[in-house]
Scaffold this active site. Structure first.
Site, PDB file in Angstrom:
ATOM      1  N   GLY A  13      17.683-113.331  15.403  1.00 34.43           N
ATOM      2  CA  GLY A  13      16.885-114.022  14.395  1.00 34.43           C
ATOM      3  C   GLY A  13      17.472-113.879  13.006  1.00 34.43           C
ATOM      4  N   ASP A  14      16.890-114.628  12.056  1.00 35.45           N
ATOM      5  CA  ASP A  14      17.291-114.566  10.643  1.00 35.45           C
ATOM      6  C   ASP A  14      18.740-114.947  10.410  1.00 35.45           C
ATOM      7  OD1 ASP A  14      14.709-113.658  10.124  1.00 35.45           O
ATOM      8  OD2 ASP A  14      15.299-111.559  10.364  1.00 35.45           O
ATOM      9  N   LYS A  17      18.684-120.238  10.169  1.00 32.27           N
ATOM     10  CA  LYS A  17      18.275-121.488  10.829  1.00 32.27           C
ATOM     11  C   LYS A  17      17.575-122.418   9.838  1.00 32.27           C
ATOM     12  CE  LYS A  17      15.818-119.046  13.692  1.00 32.27           C
ATOM     13  NZ  LYS A  17      16.231-117.671  13.350  1.00 32.27           N
ATOM     14  N   GLY A  41      10.246-116.339   9.836  1.00 38.01           N
ATOM     15  CA  GLY A  41      10.234-116.447   8.373  1.00 38.01           C
ATOM     16  C   GLY A  41      11.545-117.055   7.939  1.00 38.01           C
ATOM     17  N   HIS A  42      11.468-118.184   7.290  1.00 35.35           N
ATOM     18  CA  HIS A  42      12.689-118.863   6.865  1.00 35.35           C
ATOM     19  C   HIS A  42      12.686-119.005   5.348  1.00 35.35           C
ATOM     20  CE1 HIS A  42      12.750-119.729  11.064  1.00 35.35           C
ATOM     21  NE2 HIS A  42      11.713-120.544  10.989  1.00 35.35           N
ATOM     22  N   ARG A 140      -3.872-117.341  31.619  1.00 34.51           N
ATOM     23  CA  ARG A 140      -4.844-118.452  31.658  1.00 34.51           C
ATOM     24  C   ARG A 140      -6.149-118.075  30.974  1.00 34.51           C
ATOM     25  NH1 ARG A 140      -3.696-118.339  37.721  1.00 34.51           N
ATOM     26  NH2 ARG A 140      -3.459-116.220  36.975  1.00 34.51           N
ATOM     27  N   GLN A 220      13.279-117.485  15.905  1.00 36.18           N
ATOM     28  CA  GLN A 220      13.848-116.229  16.410  1.00 36.18           C
ATOM     29  C   GLN A 220      15.300-116.448  16.861  1.00 36.18           C
ATOM     30  OE1 GLN A 220      10.287-116.831  17.661  1.00 36.18           O
ATOM     31  NE2 GLN A 220       9.977-115.962  15.665  1.00 36.18           N
ATOM     32  N   THR A 235      10.870-110.889  21.628  1.00 36.59           N
ATOM     33  CA  THR A 235       9.610-111.541  21.310  1.00 36.59           C
ATOM     34  C   THR A 235       9.047-112.121  22.611  1.00 36.59           C
ATOM     35  OG1 THR A 235       8.491-113.019  19.766  1.00 36.59           O
ATOM     36  CG2 THR A 235      10.623-113.783  20.631  1.00 36.59           C
ATOM     37  N   ARG A 301      16.529-105.056   7.164  1.00 40.81           N
ATOM     38  CA  ARG A 301      17.179-105.414   8.425  1.00 40.81           C
ATOM     39  C   ARG A 301      18.325-104.446   8.715  1.00 40.81           C
ATOM     40  NH1 ARG A 301      17.449-111.674   6.452  1.00 40.81           N
ATOM     41  NH2 ARG A 301      15.312-112.252   6.924  1.00 40.81           N
ATOM     42  N   THR A 406      28.236-120.891   2.926  1.00 42.22           N
ATOM     43  CA  THR A 406      28.837-119.931   1.987  1.00 42.22           C
ATOM     44  C   THR A 406      27.907-119.502   0.843  1.00 42.22           C
ATOM     45  OG1 THR A 406      29.810-121.773   0.769  1.00 42.22           O
ATOM     46  CG2 THR A 406      31.195-120.725   2.459  1.00 42.22           C
TER      47      THR A 406
HETATM   48  P1  GDP Z   1      16.081-117.885   9.574  1.00 43.77           P
HETATM   49  O1  GDP Z   1      14.875-117.128   9.993  1.00 43.77           O
HETATM   50  O2  GDP Z   1      17.102-118.010  10.650  1.00 43.77           O
HETATM   51  O3  GDP Z   1      15.748-119.209   8.954  1.00 43.77           O
HETATM   52  O4  GDP Z   1      16.798-117.022   8.420  1.00 43.77           O
HETATM   53  P2  GDP Z   1      16.076-116.260   7.212  1.00 43.77           P
HETATM   54  O5  GDP Z   1      15.670-117.277   6.197  1.00 43.77           O
HETATM   55  O6  GDP Z   1      15.042-115.316   7.687  1.00 43.77           O
HETATM   56  O7  GDP Z   1      17.277-115.360   6.683  1.00 43.77           O
HETATM   57  C1  GDP Z   1      18.460-115.912   6.221  1.00 43.77           C
HETATM   58  C2  GDP Z   1      18.639-115.507   4.731  1.00 43.77           C
HETATM   59  O8  GDP Z   1      19.961-115.742   4.334  1.00 43.77           O
HETATM   60  C3  GDP Z   1      17.775-116.323   3.781  1.00 43.77           C
HETATM   61  O9  GDP Z   1      17.380-115.511   2.715  1.00 43.77           O
HETATM   62  C4  GDP Z   1      18.719-117.417   3.301  1.00 43.77           C
HETATM   63  O10 GDP Z   1      18.401-117.893   1.993  1.00 43.77           O
HETATM   64  C5  GDP Z   1      20.022-116.690   3.281  1.00 43.77           C
HETATM   65  N1  GDP Z   1      21.205-117.508   3.569  1.00 43.77           N
HETATM   66  C6  GDP Z   1      21.328-118.550   4.430  1.00 43.77           C
HETATM   67  N2  GDP Z   1      22.612-118.972   4.475  1.00 43.77           N
HETATM   68  C7  GDP Z   1      23.304-118.177   3.633  1.00 43.77           C
HETATM   69  C8  GDP Z   1      24.688-118.085   3.280  1.00 43.77           C
HETATM   70  O11 GDP Z   1      25.557-118.805   3.766  1.00 43.77           O
HETATM   71  N3  GDP Z   1      25.029-117.098   2.383  1.00 43.77           N
HETATM   72  C9  GDP Z   1      24.132-116.249   1.852  1.00 43.77           C
HETATM   73  N4  GDP Z   1      24.546-115.335   1.004  1.00 43.77           N
HETATM   74  N5  GDP Z   1      22.817-116.303   2.179  1.00 43.77           N
HETATM   75  C10 GDP Z   1      22.420-117.245   3.061  1.00 43.77           C
HETATM   76  P1  IMO Z   2      13.058-115.880  12.591  1.00 38.37           P
HETATM   77  O1  IMO Z   2      12.565-117.184  13.140  1.00 38.37           O
HETATM   78  C1  IMO Z   2      13.926-111.655  13.226  1.00 38.37           C
HETATM   79  C2  IMO Z   2      11.397-109.543  16.103  1.00 38.37           C
HETATM   80  C3  IMO Z   2      10.525-108.453  15.558  1.00 38.37           C
HETATM   81  C4  IMO Z   2      10.498-107.521  16.746  1.00 38.37           C
HETATM   82  C5  IMO Z   2      10.471-108.477  17.934  1.00 38.37           C
HETATM   83  C6  IMO Z   2       9.076-108.734  18.484  1.00 38.37           C
HETATM   84  O2  IMO Z   2      12.773-115.682  11.138  1.00 38.37           O
HETATM   85  O3  IMO Z   2      14.487-115.691  12.941  1.00 38.37           O
HETATM   86  P2  IMO Z   2       7.039-110.198  17.628  1.00 38.37           P
HETATM   87  O4  IMO Z   2       6.231-110.106  16.371  1.00 38.37           O
HETATM   88  O5  IMO Z   2       7.723-111.509  17.818  1.00 38.37           O
HETATM   89  O6  IMO Z   2       6.273-109.785  18.841  1.00 38.37           O
HETATM   90  O7  IMO Z   2       8.180-109.084  17.439  1.00 38.37           O
HETATM   91  O8  IMO Z   2      11.015-109.696  17.452  1.00 38.37           O
HETATM   92  N1  IMO Z   2      11.241-110.875  15.446  1.00 38.37           N
HETATM   93  C7  IMO Z   2      12.121-111.393  14.586  1.00 38.37           C
HETATM   94  N2  IMO Z   2      13.237-110.856  14.067  1.00 38.37           N
HETATM   95  N3  IMO Z   2      13.573-112.934  12.931  1.00 38.37           N
HETATM   96  C8  IMO Z   2      12.470-113.479  13.483  1.00 38.37           C
HETATM   97  O9  IMO Z   2      12.165-114.774  13.332  1.00 38.37           O
HETATM   98  C9  IMO Z   2      11.660-112.688  14.313  1.00 38.37           C
HETATM   99  N4  IMO Z   2      10.510-112.902  14.987  1.00 38.37           N
HETATM  100  C10 IMO Z   2      10.279-111.784  15.693  1.00 38.37           C
HETATM  101  O10 IMO Z   2      11.078-107.856  14.414  1.00 38.37           O
HETATM  102  O11 IMO Z   2      11.702-106.798  16.823  1.00 38.37           O
HETATM  103 MG    MG Z   3      13.891-115.354   9.466  1.00 34.46          MG
END
Ligand code: GDP
Ligand code: IMO
Ligand code: MG
Length: 416
Positions: A13-14, A17, A41-42, A140, A220, A235, A301, A406
């Site tokens: 995740g993170d 996306k 969380g995006h 269910r 995720q 998850t 993280r 980047t």
């Molecule tokens: P997601 O859950 O996959 O949408 O990712 P998150 O938003 O949780 O985490 C990605 C983080 O990296 C966010 O704070 C973005 O603003 C940041 N981000 C995305 N692409 C880039 C990149 O190419 N460079 C840097 N430095 N940050 C980035």
């Molecule tokens: P995005 O969409 C990163 C992780 C939690 C935990 C495990 C189970 O932003 O990439 P849950 O609450 O789903 O039962 O937790 O999954 N987790 C994530 N880690 N990015 C996420 O979403 C996540 N959603 C759940 O930290 O380890």
């Molecule tokens: Mg995220």
């Protein structure tokens, strides 16, 4: 017939996306989310302005794309109502499946109580009620958004459920709402959400039949998938590309290009195995340069190096046509960059992900670092070492890199 393209997370995740869905959405008629809930969380940056999304698809910042929440998503009415407040005129732009299951307050209380009970064996969930809501769906015993159309019937069903499960609620010391509180809460949800509910499967079929471009958005990441991730530290949904079929009611044949979103290094929030985690100064530096704090829970993280074994696995299980390599700039200034190219398990070198991931040791190859890639918008602008790093990733994962990011900004992206 036109197919729908798909965006999926490759790691834990993170990966970024949200940034890529937001960028690509400009060329799509609709964005459809297929699983997960407000555990996601995006963070998306557009022209210096920061946006945070959890449940609403990441196409919402593009005025022309329709945004669809599929039946496979678990929707917390309270959370989505709060999230919707940052946008105006969502009617006609946001559509939510009437079949999506709800996360109600008691699911959240169960999630948190079970985590507390697990003590040092906790999964490290986001505490958003994801596991309990999906478990009850599979048992269910879930509650679907469409049921908000008849509050009397839904209240009765909920009260019966509370009664049947009273032993669990009292063992976990969870307070339940009174009849009046429940009716008030459900009426509020109905008032705010009914207008957005629809049969999203029919809607997507119609869009595809009309040759409209649909982007499928996974939340995720692959290594958090309930079947293919690092169980039990996962998850509770099918995060891989196959989840789009069940989570939206489309067939595998409806899926076109699959793009895996992957960081140029690795992070993980919560507990569980992470072979290429770096516990030293490099891990700290990656976290600092990458601002690696969760969008949803604010947790730090865990950070480490790119894991080519895991990425190759994820690319295959999702059927990735290409990767989008994110946060390349975070590696700027490192003298050396490590990549995990294989694992050692019980003294043997392996090149696949074993079930016993806890006990593998990473085998690294070291590559020369570079000075600065941040903000690059063309491949030629990248330092030679960064270009080589991209090629190494392509070779090790057997997958082409089609996009490179980047910086957090929408336009700081290289399309190859
Ligand atoms: P997601 O859950 O996959 O949408 O990712 P998150 O938003 O949780 O985490 C990605 C983080 O990296 C966010 O704070 C973005 O603003 C940041 N981000 C995305 N692409 C880039 C990149 O190419 N460079 C840097 N430095 N940050 C980035
Ligand atoms: P995005 O969409 C990163 C992780 C939690 C935990 C495990 C189970 O932003 O990439 P849950 O609450 O789903 O039962 O937790 O999954 N987790 C994530 N880690 N990015 C996420 O979403 C996540 N959603 C759940 O930290 O380890
Ligand atoms: Mg995220």
């Amino acid at each position: 017939m036109i197919t729908a393209d798909l965006i999926v997370g490759i790691q834990w995740g993170d990966e970024g996306k949200g940034k890529m869905v937001d960028l690509l959405a400009q060329k799509y008629d609709a964005v459809a989310r297929y699983q997960g809930g407000h555990n996601a969380g995006h963070t998306i940056w557009v022209d210096g302005v920061k946006h945070a999304l959890h449940l609403i698809p990441s196409g919402i910042l593009n005025p022309n794309a329709l945004n669809i929440i599929g039946n496979g998503v678990v929707v917390c009415p309270e959370a989505i109502i709060k999230e919707m407040k940052q946008f105006e005129n969502l009617e006609g732009r946001l559509f939510i499946s009437e079949s999506a299951h709800m996360i109600l307050n008691f699911h959240i209380a169960i999630d948190q109580a079970k985590e507390r009970a697990r003590g040092d064996k906790a999964i490290g969930t986001t505490g958003r009620g994801i596991g309990p809501a999906y478990s009850e769906k599979i048992s269910r015993a879930g509650f679907r958004l469409g049921e908000l159309r008849d509050i009397t019937k839904l209240t009765t069903r909920l009260e019966e459920y509370f009664e049947q499960n009273s032993a669990i609620f009292s063992a976990l010391d969870i307070a339940l709402p009174s009849h009046d509180e429940l009716v008030k809460e459900l009426n509020e949800y109905a008032d705010k959400l009914l207008v957005f509910l629809t049969n999203t499967t029919q809607m997507i079929w119609k869009l595809l039949d009309e040759d409209k471009k649909v982007l499928l958005e996974g939340a995720q990441g692959t290594l958090l998938d309930i079947d293919h991730g690092t169980y039990p530290f996962v998850t509770s949904s099918t995060t891989i590309s196959a989840g789009a079929c069940t989570g939206l009611g489309i067939s595998p044949k409806d899926i076109g290009t699959v793009t895996g979103i992957v960081k140029a290094y690795c992070t993980r929030v919560g507990n569980g195995p992470f072979p290429s985690e770096d516990f030293g100064d490099d891990g700290i530096r990656l976290g600092e340069q990458g601002h690696e704090f969760g969008t949803t829970t604010g947790r730090k993280r865990r950070c480490g190096w790119f894991d080519a074994v895991a990425c190759k696995f994820a690319s295959r299980v999702n059927g990735c046509d290409q990767l989008s390599l994110m946060k390349l700039d975070v590696l700027d200034g490192f003298d050396e960059i490590k990549v995990c190219v294989a694992y050692e398990l019980n003294g043997e070198e392996i090149d696949y992900m074993p079930q016993d991931l806890e006990n593998v040791k990473p085998i690294y190859k070291t590559f020369k670092g570079w000075d600065k890639s941040v903000g690059a918008r063309n491949f030629n602008e990248l330092p030679k070492e960064a270009q080589d790093y991209v090629k190494v990733i392509e070779e090790l994962t057997n997958t082409k890199v089609g996009m490179i990011s980047t910086s957090p900004e929408r336009l700081d992206t290289i399309l190859l």
